[in-house]
Design an enzyme around this catalytic site. Structure first.
Site, mmCIF file in Angstrom:
data_model
loop_
_atom_site.group_PDB
_atom_site.id
_atom_site.type_symbol
_atom_site.label_atom_id
_atom_site.label_comp_id
_atom_site.label_asym_id
_atom_site.label_seq_id
_atom_site.Cartn_x
_atom_site.Cartn_y
_atom_site.Cartn_z
ATOM 1 N N LYS A 1 62.420 -53.988 10.082
ATOM 2 C CA LYS A 1 62.526 -53.136 8.907
ATOM 3 C C LYS A 1 62.846 -51.717 9.344
ATOM 4 C CE LYS A 1 59.410 -51.454 5.228
ATOM 5 N NZ LYS A 1 58.119 -51.657 4.544
ATOM 6 N N LYS B 1 64.905 -56.092 6.719
ATOM 7 C CA LYS B 1 64.501 -55.353 5.516
ATOM 8 C C LYS B 1 64.859 -53.880 5.633
ATOM 9 C CE LYS B 1 60.443 -53.999 2.772
ATOM 10 N NZ LYS B 1 58.990 -54.132 2.561
ATOM 11 N N ASP C 1 53.477 -55.437 6.978
ATOM 12 C CA ASP C 1 54.512 -54.496 7.403
ATOM 13 C C ASP C 1 53.863 -53.490 8.356
ATOM 14 O OD1 ASP C 1 55.693 -55.862 5.256
ATOM 15 O OD2 ASP C 1 56.940 -54.133 4.714
#
Lengths: 292, 300
Positions: free
Chosen positions: B200, B236, B135
Site C-alpha cells: 500500500k 492498494k 494495514d
C-alpha cells in the site's frame, strides 16, 4: 522593419483560468476591420467543468460578508473604467458606432456600481420578523440559490452580460454565462476584468458557443439551481422548462432592453434568492413581553 | 528465500512517467465505463482515520459501505472499511451480515515510531477485536538509514501474528516519505518477501499520497514476484484519489500491468473516502444521461 501586431487569442473563462475549449472546436467571427477571430465553440464538457468550478466557489462566495461582495463589485466597475478604451475599440469592431459603444460601456460601469450598492442592503428590505401564534421568534431571510446558468442577451456585447451577472453575484450566487454568440469578444475581455477584480475563481465563468447546442445541457444539469435565458427563442424555452423540472430549477426569461434605466433593481437580485424562515423557540409570549 | 534488497532493480523514472501518460490517454465509455465505475466502487476501502473519529461516525460510514447509494439499485458495496484499532469492534458490529470487511491500521499508525512490543500489542488488539485485515506502516526512518533487515523483520513479525488469526496483511510504505522510485521498488521487494499480502502506498496523512508512477513501480514489483514464485500479491493505492476519472486510469494501469486476475477486490483496493461519492455521481450520469448533483448523495 515593420512591427507585426500581437493579437489576442480569445479563450474561455472557467474557475478563474482561461482554458481553450476542451472540444478543440471554434467558429470564425468576422470583425469590422476585416480581421477574423476564432472563437471557442464550447461543449457540454466545458459547461460541466464550469459547473464544478461554480459549485466549488459557491460556499466561499456566499459566506463572504455582504459588504465585501459590494467592494468587489465596485472593484469590477473600477477595472472596467480603467480599460474603457480597449472596450470601446472592441465594441466598434463588433459593429457599434462610437457613440453607442461609449454609451454601452458607461451604462455597464454604472450598473455594476448600482448593484455594488445593493449587496449589503437588499437583505434588510426583503427580510422580515413574522408574527406567529405560538411561542416562537419567527423570521425570514433571503439566501442565495446556488449555481445559476445564464444565456446572455444576444443583441448586446457587454451591457446584457453585466446586467445579469451583477445581480446574480451581488446576491451571493455563482454563475456560468454563455456569451452572445455573435458578439462574444467583449465577454471574454470582460472575463479578464473579472479575473483582476478580486472576484474569487469560479464565481463567474464565461463560455462562448452556440445556444442551440448548449441550452439543453444548461437546463438539464442537476447541480444547477436556476437558469436564466435572456433571449426569446420559443422552442428553446420549452426544452429549458422541461429539463429544468428534473431538479426543479428556477427558470427565468429575462428578454429585456437592458439599455433602459428601469431594467435594474433589487428584484433582479431577489429573483435569485430563496427565502429561509426560521422558527426559534422562546418563552411564552405574554410572559417574556415580546409583542410579535 | 535469499534476496539482497540492495540489488532491487533501479527504476527509469522518465520511462515510468511516459508509460503512465499513455495509460491516461485510454478512453473508456458507455457500458465499459459503467462496469469500471462499479468495479472501482467495489474495490474501495472506505476510510476514516482521524483524531476526531467517533463510534457514531464509524457506524454511519459502515452503513455507507454496505449501501453506497440507496437510490440506485444494484450497486455493489465497498470492499472494506478502514479504521483505527479502537473502532474495529464498532465497525465489526455495524457490518455484521454484510460482505464488507474491516481493515484496521496498526503498528503506531501513521508514523510507525514506536517499539516493536507496542506495535505487536496494537496489532493484537485489532485482531482480537475481529479485524479482517491489518494495514501496518513500516519504519521509514530505519528504511532510509539503509536498515533493511529491520524493516523486513518487523513486517515478518506482524505477518506471523496475522497468520495466527488468518488475517491478510497490508504494508504501507508512505511513499511520500521514502521519496524516490528506487526506494519504492526496494520497499516493495522487502515487504513482498517478508510476506505482505498487499502493498500500500500511503497513510493519507501527509501531503504526497498515491500517484500513478509510484503505483506502477509497485505493480511491477508484484509482477516480477509473481513470475518468479507464482504467488499473487495485492495492491492498494491510498490517499489523493478522489475523482472517478483518476480511479479508472488506475484500473487501466492495473489491467495492462497485471492482467484480469487482479481486477478484483481481493487483489486491488483504493484507500479513499470521497472517491465513492464521485463514482456514484458518474454512475448516475451514465444512467440518467444528465449530469448529477452531490445534493442527492449522502455526504459521508
Amino acid at each position: 522593419m515593420e512591427r507585426i501586431e500581437v493579437l489576442k487569442t480569445y479563450k474561455i473563462f472557467i474557475g478563474g483560468q482561461f482554458p481553450r475549449t476542451e472540444s478543440g472546436r471554434y467558429y470564425p467571427l468576422k470583425l469590422k476591420n476585416n480581421m477574423t477571430v476564432n472563437v471557442s465553440l464550447s461543449s457540454r464538457k466545458d459547461f460541466r467543468n464550469s459547473v464544478i468550478a461554480a459549485r466549488g466557489a459557491f460556499s466561499g462566495w456566499s459566506a463572504r460578508a455582504a459588504f465585501n461582495r459590494g467592494q468587489i463589485l465596485y472593484r469590477i466597475a473600477e477595472m472596467l473604467e480603467g480599460r474603457k478604451e480597449q472596450f470601446l475599440e472592441e465594441l466598434k469592431q463588433l459593429g457599434y458606432t462610437a457613440s453607442s459603444a461609449k454609451k454601452e460601456i458607461e451604462q455597464s460601469i454604472d450598473r455594476l456600481v448600482y448593484y455594488a450598492g445593493w449587496c449589503d442592503k437588499y437583505q434588510q428590505l426583503f427580510s422580515a420578523v413574522n408574527p406567529v401564534a405560538s411561542s416562537h421568534f419567527n423570521f425570514s431571510v433571503p439566501e442565495p440559490m446556488g449555481v445559476v446558468a445564464i444565456m446572455a442577451d444576444e443583441s448586446t456585447a457587454l451591457l446584457g452580460l453585466v446586467s445579469v451577472i451583477a445581480p446574480c453575484i451581488a446576491g451571493g450566487n455563482t454563475c456560468i454565462v454563455l456569451a452572445s454568440e455573435s458578439k462574444p469578444t467583449c465577454a471574454i475581455t470582460f472575463a479578464e476584468v473579472i479575473a483582476t477584480s478580486d472576484v474569487p475563481g469560479g464565481v463567474v465563468n464565461i463560455v462562448t458557443g452556440n445556444r442551440k447546442e448548449l441550452h439543453a445541457h444548461f437546463s438539464s444539469h442537476m447541480d444547477v439551481n436556476a437558469i436564466i435565458n435572456c433571449n426569446s427563442e420559443k422552442d428553446f424555452n420549452k426544452t429549458i422548462g422541461e429539463n429544468a423540472s428534473l431538479n426543479v430549477k428556477r427558470v427565468f426569461t429575462w428578454n429585456k432592453n437592458w439599455a433602459d434605466e428601469n431594467e435594474q433593481g433589487p428584484y433582479y437580485i431577489t429573483d435569485l434568492q430563496e427565502i429561509k424562515t426560521t422558527w426559534h423557540p422562546i418563552e411564552n409570549i405574554g410572559v417574556s413581553g415580546i409583542k410579535y | 528465500m535469499a534476496y539482497d534488497f540492495k540489488n532491487s532493480p533501479v527504476i527509469d523514472q522518465v520511462g515510468i512517467e511516459e508509460r503512465v501518460a499513455r495509460f491516461n490517454t485510454r478512453s473508456i465509455k458507455k457500458g465499459s465505463k459503467v462496469q469500471a465505475l462499479k468495479l472501482a466502487l467495489n474495490m474501495i476501502d472506505l476510510t476514516t482515520l482521524e483524531g476526531k473519529d467517533t463510534e457514531g461516525k464509524v457506524r454511519q460510514m459502515c452503513y455507507k459501505a454496505i449501501h453506497p447509494h440507496i437510490a440506485m439499485p444494484g450497486l455493489p458495496s465497498t470492499a472494506a472499511v478502514c479504521v483505527y484499532p479502537t473502532m474495529v469492534k464498532t465497525a465489526k458490529d455495524a457490518l455484521k451480515g454484510s460482505s464488507v470487511k474491516v481493515a484496521s491500521v496498526s503498528t503506531a499508525f501513521p508514523s510507525g515510531n514506536s517499539t516493536m512490543q507496542i506495535k505487536l500489542l496494537d496489532t493484537k488488539f485489532a485482531l482480537d477485536n475481529g479485524a479482517d485485515e491489518i494495514d501496518m506502516v513500516i519504519s521509514r526512518g530505519e528504511f532510509l538509514k539503509g536498515n533493511y533487515n529491520f524493516v523486513f523483520d518487523e513486517i515478518a513479525s506482524i505477518k506471523e501474528l496475522c497468520k495466527k488469526y488468518d488475517t491478510r496483511l497490508k504494508v504501507i510504505f508512505e511513499t511520500g516519505e521514502i521519496s524516490t522510485l528506487d526506494n519504492v521498488r526496494r520497499a516493495s521487494d522487502i515487504a513482498i518477501y517478508a510476506g505482505a499480502d498487499f502493498i500500500k502506498t500511503s497513510t493519507g496523512k501527509i501531503g504526497v499520497a498515491a500517484t500513478m508512477p509510484v503505483t506502477l513501480v509497485m505493480l511491477d514489483a508484484i509482477k516480477d514476484y509473481y513470475f518468479k514464485t507464482g504467488i499473487m500479491v495485492g495492491m492498494k493505492p491510498a490517499g489523493g484519489i478522489s475523482a472517478a476519472k483518476g480511479a479508472l486510469q488506475y484500473l487501466v494501469m492495473l489491467h495492462e500491468t497485471l492482467g484480469n486476475a487482479w481486477l478484483d477486490n481481493k487483489w486491488f483496493r483504493f484507500g479513499a473516502s470521497s472517491l465513492a461519492n464521485d463514482l456514484i455521481l458518474q454512475l448516475e450520469k451514465e444512467v440518467r444521461g444528465v449530469y448529477f448533483s452531490k445534493d442527492y448523495i449522502s455526504v459521508d
